[in-house]
Design a protein around this motif. Sequence first.
Motif, PDB file in Angstrom:
ATOM      1  N   LEU A   1       0.802  -1.224   0.000  1.00 11.68           N
ATOM      2  CA  LEU A   1       0.000   0.000   0.000  1.00 11.68           C
ATOM      3  C   LEU A   1       0.836   1.275   0.000  1.00 11.68           C
ATOM      4  CD1 LEU A   1      -2.915   0.997   0.068  1.00 11.68           C
ATOM      5  CD2 LEU A   1      -2.854   0.821   2.561  1.00 11.68           C
ATOM      6  N   HIS A   2       2.021   1.225   0.561  1.00 11.39           N
ATOM      7  CA  HIS A   2       2.889   2.405   0.637  1.00 11.39           C
ATOM      8  C   HIS A   2       3.451   2.817  -0.727  1.00 11.39           C
ATOM      9  CE1 HIS A   2       5.460  -1.100   0.909  1.00 11.39           C
ATOM     10  NE2 HIS A   2       6.467  -0.349   0.493  1.00 11.39           N
ATOM     11  N   ARG A   3       3.383   1.942  -1.715  1.00  6.72           N
ATOM     12  CA  ARG A   3       3.881   2.262  -3.051  1.00  6.72           C
ATOM     13  C   ARG A   3       2.793   2.969  -3.860  1.00  6.72           C
ATOM     14  NH1 ARG A   3       5.858  -3.196  -5.433  1.00  6.72           N
ATOM     15  NH2 ARG A   3       5.025  -2.066  -7.219  1.00  6.72           N
TER      16      ARG A   3
ATOM     17  N   ARG B   1      -4.624   8.893  -0.392  1.00  8.19           N
ATOM     18  CA  ARG B   1      -4.437   9.619   0.883  1.00  8.19           C
ATOM     19  C   ARG B   1      -5.702   9.523   1.732  1.00  8.19           C
ATOM     20  NH1 ARG B   1      -1.740  13.113  -2.589  1.00  8.19           N
ATOM     21  NH2 ARG B   1      -3.543  14.499  -2.737  1.00  8.19           N
ATOM     22  N   ASP B   2      -6.854   9.661   1.085  1.00  6.57           N
ATOM     23  CA  ASP B   2      -8.121   9.538   1.817  1.00  6.57           C
ATOM     24  C   ASP B   2      -8.249   8.156   2.454  1.00  6.57           C
ATOM     25  OD1 ASP B   2      -8.863  12.116   1.089  1.00  6.57           O
ATOM     26  OD2 ASP B   2     -10.179  11.450  -0.531  1.00  6.57           O
ATOM     27  N   PHE B   3      -7.881   7.136   1.697  1.00 13.45           N
ATOM     28  CA  PHE B   3      -7.943   5.774   2.215  1.00 13.45           C
ATOM     29  C   PHE B   3      -7.030   5.630   3.436  1.00 13.45           C
ATOM     30  CE2 PHE B   3      -6.455   1.456   2.596  1.00 13.45           C
ATOM     31  CZ  PHE B   3      -7.631   0.724   2.557  1.00 13.45           C
ATOM     32  N   ALA B   4      -5.817   6.139   3.348  1.00 16.19           N
ATOM     33  CA  ALA B   4      -4.873   6.043   4.462  1.00 16.19           C
ATOM     34  C   ALA B   4      -5.400   6.781   5.695  1.00 16.19           C
ATOM     35  CB  ALA B   4      -3.508   6.597   4.047  1.00 16.19           C
ATOM     36  N   GLU B   5      -5.908   7.980   5.492  1.00 17.81           N
ATOM     37  CA  GLU B   5      -6.397   8.793   6.605  1.00 17.81           C
ATOM     38  C   GLU B   5      -7.626   8.153   7.257  1.00 17.81           C
ATOM     39  OE1 GLU B   5      -5.665  12.867   8.340  1.00 17.81           O
ATOM     40  OE2 GLU B   5      -4.491  11.431   7.217  1.00 17.81           O
TER      41      GLU B   5
ATOM     42  N   LEU C   1      -0.349  10.382   5.378  1.00 20.17           N
ATOM     43  CA  LEU C   1      -1.170  10.799   6.516  1.00 20.17           C
ATOM     44  C   LEU C   1      -0.941  12.263   6.846  1.00 20.17           C
ATOM     45  CD1 LEU C   1      -0.565   7.758   8.912  1.00 20.17           C
ATOM     46  CD2 LEU C   1      -2.597   8.200   7.517  1.00 20.17           C
ATOM     47  N   SER C   2      -1.965  12.895   7.397  1.00 21.45           N
ATOM     48  CA  SER C   2      -1.799  14.247   7.915  1.00 21.45           C
ATOM     49  C   SER C   2      -0.873  14.188   9.128  1.00 21.45           C
ATOM     50  CB  SER C   2      -3.154  14.830   8.324  1.00 21.45           C
ATOM     51  OG  SER C   2      -3.693  14.086   9.412  1.00 21.45           O
ATOM     52  N   ALA C   3      -0.275  15.324   9.457  1.00 22.57           N
ATOM     53  CA  ALA C   3       0.598  15.390  10.637  1.00 22.57           C
ATOM     54  C   ALA C   3      -0.169  14.984  11.895  1.00 22.57           C
ATOM     55  CB  ALA C   3       1.177  16.800  10.779  1.00 22.57           C
TER      56      ALA C   3
END
Length: 180
Positions: free
Chosen positions: A105-107, A129-133, A168-170
Motif C-alpha cells: 500500500l505504501h507504493r 491519501r483519503d484511504f490512508a487517513e 497521513l496528515s501530521a
Amino acid sequence: MPVSPSAADRALELLHERHADDIPHPGGTLLAHLRRVQARLASWNARPALQLAGLCHAFYGTDGFPTALLPLERREEVAALIGTEAEAVVYLYASCDRKATYPLLHRADAPFQDRFTGRASHPGPQLRRDFAELSAANELDLAHVDAEFRDAYGRELFALFSRLKDSLSAEAWSECRVLL
C-alpha cells in the motif's frame, strides 16, 4: 470547514434506518464508532467529503467488519445522499481486500484489490491519501476504545501506518505514534 449539515443529517437518518445504532461494535454500537471516526477526522481538519466518508464508511461492510448496511446496488443512492467524492472513498474503503492490498500500500503504483469484484485498480493520489487517513481514523478509534484490540494489533498497525506516514496528515501520524 465542517461537513454540510444536510448531507450529514441525511446520512445519520439512513444509518438509523439501517439500525446502525443497534449493531454491536467495540466501544458501543456501530453508529457510535462511525460518529467517533467522523469526529476524529474533523479534529485532524480533514475536508468535509472525507469527514462524511468517515461517518458512512461501513455502509457496504468492510474487510474487517463484514456487516453491510446497504447492498452495493444502492451505490448511486448513497452518492446522491453524500456526494460522489465521499461515496468513492466509502466504496474504496469497503472494497479493499486488506490481505492483498496492505503489503504494498505504501507504493504509489501498488494496486488495490477489490474484494467485491476481484479486480485490481489504481486509485489516484488523493483517493489513496483519503484511504490512508480513513484507515488511521478507524483503527485508532478501535485502539482507543478497546485495549485488547490495541494489544493484539497495535504493533502491526503501527508498522502499516509507519509505511503510510507520507500519506497521513501530521495530526493522524502524531496520534498513531502516541496511541499505537
